[in-house]
Design an enzyme around this catalytic site. Structure first.
Site, PDB file in Angstrom:
ATOM      1  N   LYS A  57       1.037  12.443  16.529  1.00 25.19           N
ATOM      2  CA  LYS A  57       0.063  11.440  16.983  1.00 25.19           C
ATOM      3  C   LYS A  57      -0.253  10.480  15.830  1.00 25.19           C
ATOM      4  O   LYS A  57      -0.353  10.915  14.674  1.00 25.19           O
ATOM      5  CB  LYS A  57      -1.200  12.163  17.458  1.00 25.19           C
ATOM      6  CG  LYS A  57      -2.240  11.272  18.115  1.00 25.19           C
ATOM      7  CD  LYS A  57      -3.372  12.122  18.678  1.00 25.19           C
ATOM      8  CE  LYS A  57      -4.461  11.287  19.325  1.00 25.19           C
ATOM      9  NZ  LYS A  57      -5.534  12.114  19.907  1.00 25.19           N
ATOM     10  N   SER A 132      -6.610  11.354  24.653  1.00 28.00           N
ATOM     11  CA  SER A 132      -6.064  10.254  23.893  1.00 28.00           C
ATOM     12  C   SER A 132      -4.681  10.540  23.294  1.00 28.00           C
ATOM     13  O   SER A 132      -4.008   9.607  22.865  1.00 28.00           O
ATOM     14  CB  SER A 132      -7.020   9.876  22.763  1.00 28.00           C
ATOM     15  OG  SER A 132      -7.117  10.953  21.832  1.00 28.00           O
ATOM     16  N   SER A 156      -8.642  15.622  24.228  1.00 28.00           N
ATOM     17  CA  SER A 156      -7.524  14.695  24.017  1.00 28.00           C
ATOM     18  C   SER A 156      -6.141  15.334  23.921  1.00 28.00           C
ATOM     19  O   SER A 156      -5.130  14.638  23.977  1.00 28.00           O
ATOM     20  CB  SER A 156      -7.770  13.867  22.756  1.00 28.00           C
ATOM     21  OG  SER A 156      -8.765  12.925  23.025  1.00 28.00           O
TER      22      SER A 156
END
Lengths: 436, 78
Positions: A57, A132, A156
């Site tokens: 990420k 996310s 997330s």
């Protein structure tokens, strides 16, 4: 050419052909070179992660990669160091393939707030993948890597895992080092794996976890092992009725069917009640705003990037504005301190439920993912998080495994455990997958 | 382009709604600032080791540098 280079080449070609926008930064030459070096490295050959291709990420520092947090604020930020989790992955033979898309600074539950455009859900391309950690979940789901790292502040990792039909695991707070993670809310954030199977989630968690003197909130935990049937005999599973009641009827039906797997294993399933579900979002978000406001003060454009308020998107600006407002001395008693009191009460009441059960299961997200571009109010967007934020508020561990689909859209079962019972939750996830 | 007025309006509405929910409860608990009760974490005394390329990499991403240092404008009180 060895098998790691071949595998990496295949992934790189798939990424180039892919239209889901899962990655922000991939450096083809670098990753091929690193794959070649890995094949020659005799020392790493026996390590558990040897040859695993891992996506990261874009809020976790990987030296030499663009760690933009999917924001214009950091569009030029080439990381000068590796986060602790990255050092651990590299030391165990893992190979980083690139940086994935995400909601800007992890502020979002849909993957749509990225400066680099939304990620598409590989299982239903007109739908959001969740967020996310949108790109990490989508990359695993679309077979654009072996496994991925995400971060989970209020769901997330688990939310996109559910929407994309992959496995996601949020470790208990303190199990994994946050050093090198661009924080959203430091008292909630945890880094965790997104993988194709629960066994892989256990493998990757074992690699990244452990005490780290660079993060004083970390603790030592013994190696997580795969348990046999005998060790999991007579488990008791709780189902919180209020978590079921707020969920879409079709999701509820899939989760109820999934719960039958536990009954088939001769585990007892009991209904529980948690009266504080309406406190979950206010408590979580009011703390999140204050901690995020504090975390963003470093993005002043002096040492790197641009001043955040001048270039960020709507949701990031909204959180900064609210955080600034409610941090003021005259208001903190009304909002922030009350939220901190609510957190303690919620945690106390949640932990009471675990006195009688080994784990609590629920839907992960109360509704199906919306179509990309559909306009939702901020409160409608926050509502996606109502079933995932309690784990962060209480420092618990929680994982997601696929438990069915609705019109082709995956649905994930959330399995929550007491703080530091990560090994147990991961084993329940493995047991579920093997018997579903 | 972000519509700041809209964002502000929405922010006010969110804070209002969240505080209405919190006001329904009476809390007697102390505030929980930290999830874990870990205090006084100390490292072993040892020679610090710094990646020799770190300084160079940091300078590369800085907007303005001079003689191996980052040049910044002094902050203003607002």
């Amino acid at each position: 050419m060895g098998h790691i280079v071949e595998k990496v080449q295949e992934y790189l070609e798939r990424i180039e052909r892919s239209s889901i926008n899962a990655y922000i930064h991939v450096d083809r030459e670098r990753v091929l070179k690193e794959a070649e070096n890995l094949e020659k490295n005799e020392k790493l050959k026996k390590r558990p992660l040897y040859g695993k291709v891992i996506a990261v990420k874009s809020n976790i520092n990987v030296k030499g990669y663009l760690v933009s947090c999917a924001s214009k604020t950091l569009e030029n930020y080439i990381s000068p160091y590796d986060a602790t989790v990255i050092k651990r992955i590299k030391s165990q033979g893992g190979l980083i393939i690139g940086m994935t898309n995400m909601d800007e600074f992890a502020c979002g539950s849909s993957g749509e707030t990225s400066y680099y455009g939304p990620t598409k859900n590989p299982r239903a391309e007109d739908r959001i993948p969740g967020g996310s950690s949108s790109g990490s979940a989508a990359a695993v789901s679309a077979h654009l890597c072996d496994m991925a790292l995400g971060s989970d502040t209020g769901g997330s990792i688990r939310n996109p895992a559910s929407h994309c039909g992959v496995v996601g695991f949020k470790p208990s707070y303190g199990v994994v080092s946050r050093q090198g993670l661009c924080d959203l809310a430091m008292s909630f954030d945890q880094i965790g794996p997104l993988t194709g199977s629960a066994r892989d989630a256990l493998l990757l968690t074992n690699i990244i976890k452990g005490r780290d003197f660079s993060d004083s909130t970390t603790v030592d935990t013994p190696e997580f092992k795969v348990w046999d049937e005998e060790e999991m005999k007579n488990f008791k599973i709780g189902v919180i009725k209020e978590f079921m009641e707020v969920s879409d009827e079709r999701i509820r039906e899939r989760v109820e069917r999934a719960i039958e797997v536990f009954r088939d294993l001769n585990w007892e399933v009991v209904e529980l009640s948690y009266r504080y579900i309406d406190l979950a979002l206010p408590t979580y978000y009011l703390i999140n705003y204050v901690e995020f406001f504090s975390a963003t003060r470093r993005y002043d454009g002096r040492r790197y990037g641009y001043p955040i308020e001048e270039v960020c998107g709507e949701e990031v600006l909204r959180r900064i504005m609210i955080g600034r407002h409610i941090s003021k001395k005259e208001y903190s008693g009304k909002y922030y301190k009350r939220a901190l009191q609510a957190r303690r009460m919620m945690k106390r009441e949640m932990l009471k439920l675990f006195k009688d059960v080994d784990a609590i299961v629920s839907p992960t997200v109360p509704k199906l993912p919306h179509k990309i571009g559909e306009k939702l109010t901020p409160m409608e967007m926050y509502a996606y998080d109502v079933l995932t934020v309690p784990a962060n508020l209480c420092g618990m561990c929680a994982g997601v495994v696929r438990c069915g689909e609705i019109n082709g859209i995956p649905v994930g079962l959330q399995i929550m455990g007491k703080p530091f019972e990560d090994e147990k939750v991961l084993n329940i996830m493995i047991g579920f997958e093997e018997n579903f | 382009m972000v519509d700041r007025e809209k964002v502000e309006r929405e922010a006010e509405e969110i804070v209002k709604r969240f505080s209405q929910i919190l006001e329904k409860y009476t809390f007697e608990e102390a505030e929980e600032y930290y999830i874990l009760e870990i205090k006084n974490v100390l490292r072993e005394d040892e020679e610090p080791s710094v990646d020799p390329s770190f300084r160079e990499e940091v300078l590369k991403i800085a907007p303005k540098t001079r003689d191996g240092y980052i040049v910044v404008e002094k902050s203003r009180w607002e």
